[in-house]
Design a protein around this motif. Structure first.
Motif, PDB file in Angstrom:
ATOM      1  N   MET A   1       0.826  -1.208   0.000  1.00  0.00           N
ATOM      2  CA  MET A   1       0.000   0.000   0.000  1.00  0.00           C
ATOM      3  C   MET A   1       0.861   1.259   0.000  1.00  0.00           C
ATOM      4  O   MET A   1       1.881   1.287   0.679  1.00  0.00           O
ATOM      5  N   LYS A   2       0.421   2.250  -0.747  1.00  0.00           N
ATOM      6  CA  LYS A   2       1.203   3.482  -0.817  1.00  0.00           C
ATOM      7  C   LYS A   2       1.149   4.238   0.505  1.00  0.00           C
ATOM      8  O   LYS A   2       0.104   4.264   1.161  1.00  0.00           O
ATOM      9  N   GLU A   3       2.271   4.871   0.852  1.00  0.00           N
ATOM     10  CA  GLU A   3       2.289   5.685   2.071  1.00  0.00           C
ATOM     11  C   GLU A   3       1.639   7.035   1.775  1.00  0.00           C
ATOM     12  O   GLU A   3       1.872   7.622   0.714  1.00  0.00           O
ATOM     13  N   LYS A   4       0.856   7.515   2.747  1.00  0.00           N
ATOM     14  CA  LYS A   4       0.095   8.761   2.532  1.00  0.00           C
ATOM     15  C   LYS A   4       0.833   9.976   3.078  1.00  0.00           C
ATOM     16  O   LYS A   4       1.276   9.962   4.236  1.00  0.00           O
ATOM     17  N   ILE A   5       0.889  10.998   2.257  1.00  0.00           N
ATOM     18  CA  ILE A   5       1.491  12.267   2.680  1.00  0.00           C
ATOM     19  C   ILE A   5       0.462  13.379   2.482  1.00  0.00           C
ATOM     20  O   ILE A   5      -0.152  13.489   1.404  1.00  0.00           O
ATOM     21  N   LEU A   6       0.292  14.192   3.506  1.00  0.00           N
ATOM     22  CA  LEU A   6      -0.600  15.355   3.408  1.00  0.00           C
ATOM     23  C   LEU A   6       0.234  16.571   3.023  1.00  0.00           C
ATOM     24  O   LEU A   6       1.245  16.867   3.662  1.00  0.00           O
ATOM     25  N   VAL A   7      -0.183  17.251   1.954  1.00  0.00           N
ATOM     26  CA  VAL A   7       0.535  18.450   1.517  1.00  0.00           C
ATOM     27  C   VAL A   7      -0.396  19.646   1.680  1.00  0.00           C
ATOM     28  O   VAL A   7      -1.404  19.764   0.979  1.00  0.00           O
ATOM     29  N   THR A   8      -0.062  20.531   2.615  1.00  0.00           N
ATOM     30  CA  THR A   8      -0.868  21.747   2.771  1.00  0.00           C
ATOM     31  C   THR A   8      -0.324  22.791   1.798  1.00  0.00           C
ATOM     32  O   THR A   8       0.895  22.878   1.585  1.00  0.00           O
ATOM     33  N   GLY A   9      -1.212  23.536   1.177  1.00  0.00           N
ATOM     34  CA  GLY A   9      -0.750  24.487   0.158  1.00  0.00           C
ATOM     35  C   GLY A   9      -0.281  23.760  -1.108  1.00  0.00           C
ATOM     36  O   GLY A   9       0.541  24.272  -1.861  1.00  0.00           O
ATOM     37  N   GLY A  10      -0.849  22.591  -1.338  1.00  0.00           N
ATOM     38  CA  GLY A  10      -0.391  21.747  -2.459  1.00  0.00           C
ATOM     39  C   GLY A  10      -0.841  22.222  -3.825  1.00  0.00           C
ATOM     40  O   GLY A  10      -0.417  21.673  -4.836  1.00  0.00           O
ATOM     41  N   ALA A  11      -1.730  23.243  -3.867  1.00  0.00           N
ATOM     42  CA  ALA A  11      -2.095  23.815  -5.171  1.00  0.00           C
ATOM     43  C   ALA A  11      -1.228  25.036  -5.479  1.00  0.00           C
ATOM     44  O   ALA A  11      -1.343  25.629  -6.545  1.00  0.00           O
ATOM     45  N   GLY A  12      -0.363  25.387  -4.550  1.00  0.00           N
ATOM     46  CA  GLY A  12       0.496  26.564  -4.740  1.00  0.00           C
ATOM     47  C   GLY A  12       1.708  26.240  -5.598  1.00  0.00           C
ATOM     48  O   GLY A  12       1.837  25.135  -6.139  1.00  0.00           O
ATOM     49  N   TYR A  13       2.578  27.213  -5.695  1.00  0.00           N
ATOM     50  CA  TYR A  13       3.713  27.099  -6.630  1.00  0.00           C
ATOM     51  C   TYR A  13       4.665  25.962  -6.240  1.00  0.00           C
ATOM     52  O   TYR A  13       4.807  24.975  -6.981  1.00  0.00           O
ATOM     53  N   GLY A  79       3.117  11.522   6.976  1.00  0.00           N
ATOM     54  CA  GLY A  79       3.855  12.772   7.114  1.00  0.00           C
ATOM     55  C   GLY A  79       3.097  13.930   6.497  1.00  0.00           C
ATOM     56  O   GLY A  79       2.204  13.728   5.664  1.00  0.00           O
ATOM     57  N   ILE A  80       3.467  15.129   6.945  1.00  0.00           N
ATOM     58  CA  ILE A  80       2.849  16.351   6.426  1.00  0.00           C
ATOM     59  C   ILE A  80       3.956  17.223   5.852  1.00  0.00           C
ATOM     60  O   ILE A  80       5.032  17.341   6.452  1.00  0.00           O
ATOM     61  N   ILE A  81       3.705  17.793   4.687  1.00  0.00           N
ATOM     62  CA  ILE A  81       4.588  18.861   4.214  1.00  0.00           C
ATOM     63  C   ILE A  81       3.755  20.135   4.269  1.00  0.00           C
ATOM     64  O   ILE A  81       2.708  20.237   3.623  1.00  0.00           O
ATOM     65  N   VAL A 123       7.446  18.266   7.488  1.00  0.00           N
ATOM     66  CA  VAL A 123       8.455  19.063   6.788  1.00  0.00           C
ATOM     67  C   VAL A 123       7.910  20.487   6.722  1.00  0.00           C
ATOM     68  O   VAL A 123       6.759  20.686   6.323  1.00  0.00           O
ATOM     69  N   PHE A 124       8.723  21.429   7.133  1.00  0.00           N
ATOM     70  CA  PHE A 124       8.243  22.816   7.170  1.00  0.00           C
ATOM     71  C   PHE A 124       8.989  23.698   6.166  1.00  0.00           C
ATOM     72  O   PHE A 124      10.213  23.681   6.095  1.00  0.00           O
ATOM     73  N   SER A 125       8.204  24.490   5.419  1.00  0.00           N
ATOM     74  CA  SER A 125       8.746  25.430   4.437  1.00  0.00           C
ATOM     75  C   SER A 125       9.242  26.677   5.133  1.00  0.00           C
ATOM     76  O   SER A 125       8.447  27.550   5.485  1.00  0.00           O
ATOM     77  N   SER A 126      10.545  26.785   5.299  1.00  0.00           N
ATOM     78  CA  SER A 126      11.074  28.030   5.849  1.00  0.00           C
ATOM     79  C   SER A 126      11.836  28.765   4.752  1.00  0.00           C
ATOM     80  O   SER A 126      11.716  28.420   3.567  1.00  0.00           O
ATOM     81  N   SER A 127      12.608  29.753   5.146  1.00  0.00           N
ATOM     82  CA  SER A 127      13.170  30.648   4.141  1.00  0.00           C
ATOM     83  C   SER A 127      14.517  31.176   4.595  1.00  0.00           C
ATOM     84  O   SER A 127      14.768  31.335   5.795  1.00  0.00           O
TER      85      SER A 127
END
Ligand code: UD1
Length: 344
Positions: A1-13, A79-81, A123-127
């Motif tokens: 079975m595939k592992e599930k990842i939640l991507v918030t802002g996944g329609a963004g760039y 996991g969540i990105i 995983v957190f998007s920092s800058s």
């Protein structure tokens, strides 16, 4: 079975390019996005590239009840990105509370809900904005965090601290913080790319919109910086290269390749380019002239910053590959595609 990842802002760039790479690597992806700076058509673009339609729900990460329902419906997320955030530096100065609410509450909600739903990795998007103007260039991950120049930058700093504290208090949760330099370009399929709503604030979309005639002139902010040609220097990183780093980060956490609870990586090329060099590289790569004018400095801009990517190269095992020429060409092809489709 595939592992599930939640991507918030996944329609963004950056989010959409990462969803593609996750699907290509065999993950099942669940996308949430409030579509505040994106549109649902991006999901079609993702499907056209990978042949797989990710689960998509229009949802704001500030909506804790909605998030709870989502996690209950999609059990077993590994996991969540977390990309979802407001990101316009100038707007953040005008509307600081909006930025603090959007960018802080969303992360707090996720961190509160993760242990309750058995989700262990984020995983957190920092800058690179957290470094301010670094004293030493190229900048590495150990450089001091400087006082933020904008509420946007401050939200990234505070979010990094929130993650550190939350993980310390609950070691079942692990995190990788990725500090991006300046992501540019589009997917080589030209199915997805950067599409900000309204007048672009970032250099590349403004540049390509000027090159195609949507904007009359590109303003180059500042000519008196202490750089070779007086314009600011940044480290421009291909968005697909950047997206691939997220897959490696997820793998690293899921396969427990590190014994650290929180890790931080710079994602850049290691090469700095001035705004003028970038414009001229674009002109050379595409054969299209850009109408630009040098104007005064933009408030809050950092003079020069580029990455020392050694830690990401050696420890994460990730390296940027694409040339800036090909990346700029991909951004231009994307702009042409938007015209062809009548979108812009
Ligand atoms: C900033 C933040 C970054 C954040 C991003 C989100 C820093 C170092 N970086 O990137 O963390 O994710 O905003 O929006 O704080 N420029 C022009 N004309 C324009 C637009 C930009 O000359 O019309 C110049 C800017 O002065 C800058 C460079 O182009 O030197 C890149 O600007 P931009 O694309 O807005 O990104 P940053 O400000 O570097």
């Amino acid at each position: 079975m595939k592992e599930k990842i939640l991507v918030t802002g996944g329609a963004g760039y950056i989010g959409s390019h990462t969803v593609v790479e996750l699907q290509n690597a065999g993950y099942e992806v669940i996308v949430i996005d409030n579509l505040s700076n994106s549109n649902a058509g991006v999901i079609d673009g993702i499907e056209r590239i990978t042949g797989i339609r990710p689960v998509f729900e229009k949802l704001d990460c500030n909506d804790k009840e909605g998030l709870t329902a989502l996690l209950e419906k999609n059990k077993g997320i590994k996991g969540i990105i977390h990309f979802a955030a407001s990101k316009a530096v100038g707007e953040s100065v005008q509307k600081p509370l909006l930025y603090y609410r959007n960018n802080l509450v969303s992360l707090i909600n996720l961190l509160e809900l993760m242990p309750e739903h058995g989700v262990e990795n984020i995983v957190f998007s920092s800058s690179c904005t957290v470094y301010g103007q670094p004293d030493i260039l190229p900048v590495d991950e150990n450089a001091p965090i400087k006082p933020a120049l904008s509420p946007y930058g401050n939200t990234k700093q505070i979010n990094e601290e929130i993650i550190r504290d939350a993980v310390y208090a609950n070691p079942a949760v692990k995190s990788i913080i990725l500090r991006y330099f300046n992501p540019i370009g589009a997917h080589p399929s030209v199915e997805i790319g950067e599409l900000p709503n309204g007048v672009p604030q970032n250099l590349i979309p403004f540049l390509t919109q000027t090159a195609i005639g949507i904007r009359e002139q590109l303003s180059v902010f500042g000519s008196d910086y202490d750089t070779t040609d007086g314009s600011c220097i940044r480290d421009y990183i291909n968005v697909v290269d950047l997206a691939k780093a997220h897959v490696i980060a997820v793998e690293r956490m899921l396969r427990k390749k590190s014994d650290k609870d929180v890790e931080i990586f710079n994602l850049g090329t290691g090469r700095g380019l001035s705004v003028l060099e970038l414009i001229h590289t674009f002109e050379k790569a595409t054969g299209v002239k850009v109408n630009y004018k040098i104007v005064g400095r933009r408030e809050g801009d950092i003079e020069k910053v580029w990455a020392n990517p050694d830690y990401a190269n050696n420890v994460l095992g990730w390296k940027s590959k694409e040339t800036v020429e090909d990346t700029l060409l991909s951004a231009w092809k994307w702009q042409l595609k938007l015209r062809e489709k009548g979108i812009m």
